[in-house]
Design an enzyme around this catalytic site. Structure first.
Site, mmCIF file in Angstrom:
data_model
loop_
_atom_site.group_PDB
_atom_site.id
_atom_site.type_symbol
_atom_site.label_atom_id
_atom_site.label_comp_id
_atom_site.label_asym_id
_atom_site.label_seq_id
_atom_site.Cartn_x
_atom_site.Cartn_y
_atom_site.Cartn_z
ATOM 1 N N THR A 179 0.860 -1.185 0.000
ATOM 2 C CA THR A 179 0.000 0.000 0.000
ATOM 3 C C THR A 179 0.891 1.228 0.000
ATOM 4 O O THR A 179 1.948 1.219 0.616
ATOM 5 C CB THR A 179 -0.838 -0.019 1.289
ATOM 6 O OG1 THR A 179 -1.837 -1.003 1.150
ATOM 7 C CG2 THR A 179 -1.498 1.308 1.573
ATOM 8 N N GLY A 209 -10.816 -2.067 3.353
ATOM 9 C CA GLY A 209 -9.900 -1.857 4.482
ATOM 10 C C GLY A 209 -9.905 -0.410 4.948
ATOM 11 O O GLY A 209 -10.849 0.338 4.699
ATOM 12 N N THR A 232 -2.526 -4.147 8.425
ATOM 13 C CA THR A 232 -3.816 -4.848 8.461
ATOM 14 C C THR A 232 -4.950 -3.837 8.699
ATOM 15 O O THR A 232 -5.119 -3.314 9.802
ATOM 16 C CB THR A 232 -3.807 -5.914 9.566
ATOM 17 O OG1 THR A 232 -2.648 -6.722 9.367
ATOM 18 C CG2 THR A 232 -5.051 -6.776 9.521
ATOM 19 N N GLY A 233 -5.694 -3.574 7.646
ATOM 20 C CA GLY A 233 -6.671 -2.489 7.657
ATOM 21 C C GLY A 233 -7.686 -2.551 8.783
ATOM 22 O O GLY A 233 -8.060 -1.519 9.358
HETATM 23 N N1 ASP Z 1 -4.135 -1.273 4.858
HETATM 24 C C1 ASP Z 1 -4.363 -1.995 3.638
HETATM 25 C C2 ASP Z 1 -5.688 -2.715 3.755
HETATM 26 O O1 ASP Z 1 -5.972 -3.280 4.800
HETATM 27 C C3 ASP Z 1 -3.312 -3.012 3.323
HETATM 28 C C4 ASP Z 1 -1.878 -2.535 3.394
HETATM 29 O O2 ASP Z 1 -1.576 -1.517 3.982
HETATM 30 O O3 ASP Z 1 -1.002 -3.201 2.809
HETATM 31 O O4 ASP Z 1 -6.405 -2.783 2.795
#
Ligand code: ASP
Length: 310
Positions: A179, A209, A232-233
């Site tokens: 991300t 997310g 982890t969103g």
């Molecule tokens: N935060 C993003 C999500 O949960 C994933 C990531 O940061 O890689 O969709």
């Protein structure tokens, strides 16, 4: 505190369990890309571009780079498709825009900006977002444009095990990372934040997310700071991360680094991810509780740094 910085910028390209045994060639590739993108953003601010334009243009560059999990190179969902999310926020008046579950928009962050500027809404999803994009002449691509072999192989593995994972959860040899996000303070003293992602590998069709959720993965307010998160969103949503950082600064009178560290140590579940931020003075900081985070920051005083681990 004196406003000692004319401008500042911080970027991230994802956080996760990035092993230090990463092959030198792969490491160099990521460092090179991060440096290039950070330099680009720094030059925009130096040339008096606004923070808002800068964060959008920087994230566009990330989205076009297949190394990162946003735009081209995004991860696959459980149906073997790429579903993209993005959000942008302007600290001047807290105006913001976001899109989720789009599958054919080349640069989702630019669509998020159009939602912010050309609609009375904040968050548009799926077909509705794409219909809106068409009305505003956005660039469309086939879903296959986002395909990269690395991401596809990574998805096949996750699918076989029936698990959902951060793209950063395996080593660099079989998964590209992260991300992406950018936060900036411009020479006018204004703040902005932008985040864009393909989400998590093998996520359920329709899963959303933290990235496009204003106040969670993305937040900006000239009164305090601009924040972009990765990891982890679900955890960043549970803790309303971006707004929490704002509150720690506003009500607890923490400085930006204290607020970020307090958040990743005391509030966020261990091994979840990290965040980058700039505050109204131009101070920039990052913090993460995963093994690593692709990141960089630079400012008008000559600071320029790109890192993966501590
Ligand atoms: N935060 C993003 C999500 O949960 C994933 C990531 O940061 O890689 O969709």
């Amino acid at each position: 505190m004196d406003k000692k910085f004319k401008y500042s910028i911080a970027i991230h390209g994802g956080a996760g369990a990035i092993p230090k045994t990463v092959p030198e060639k792969d490491k160099k590739e990521y460092i090179y890309a991060l440096k290039d993108i950070l330099q680009y953003g720094k030059e925009l601010l130096e040339k008096r571009h606004t923070a808002l334009d800068t964060v959008e243009l920087v994230v566009n560059k990330f989205e076009d780079c297949p190394l990162f999990n946003a735009g081209k190179g995004a991860v696959f969902n459980s149906e073997g498709r790429n579903e993209l999310n993005a959000a942008i926020m302007d600290g001047r008046d807290r105006s913001c825009g976001a899109v989720t579950c789009v599958t054919r928009i080349k640069n989702p962050i630019s669509l998020a900006r159009i939602v912010m500027e050309k609609s009375p809404h904040i968050l548009l999803c799926g077909d509705g977002a794409e219909k809106f994009a068409k009305q505003h002449g956005m660039k469309f691509v086939r879903n296959s444009y986002f395909f990269t072999q690395k991401r596809y192989d990574q998805w096949l593995k996750m699918k076989e095990k029936d698990i959902t994972a951060l793209d950063h959860s395996s080593d660099l040899t079989n998964s590209a990372k992260g991300t992406v996000g950018c936060v900036a303070r411009d020479i006018y003293g204004d703040l902005a934040a932008a985040t864009s992602t393909g989400g998590m590998t093998n996520k359920k069709y329709g899963r959303i997310g933290d990235t496009p959720i204003i106040g969670s993965g993305t937040y900006a307010d000239n009164e305090t700071c601009a924040v972009s998160c990765t990891g982890t969103g679900e955890e960043f949503m549970r803790t309303v991360a971006g707004h929490e950082i704002h509150s720690l600064i506003k009500y607890k009178k923490m400085n930006i680094k204290e607020a970020l560290d307090h958040f990743t140590v005391k509030i966020l579940k261990p091994d979840t991810g990290g965040l980058i931020a700039v505050d109204k003075y131009g101070d920039h900081a990052y913090s993460f509780n995963s093994k690593g985070m692709y990141r960089g920051s630079a400012d008008s005083e000559g600071f320029f740094e790109v890192r993966i681990w501590e």
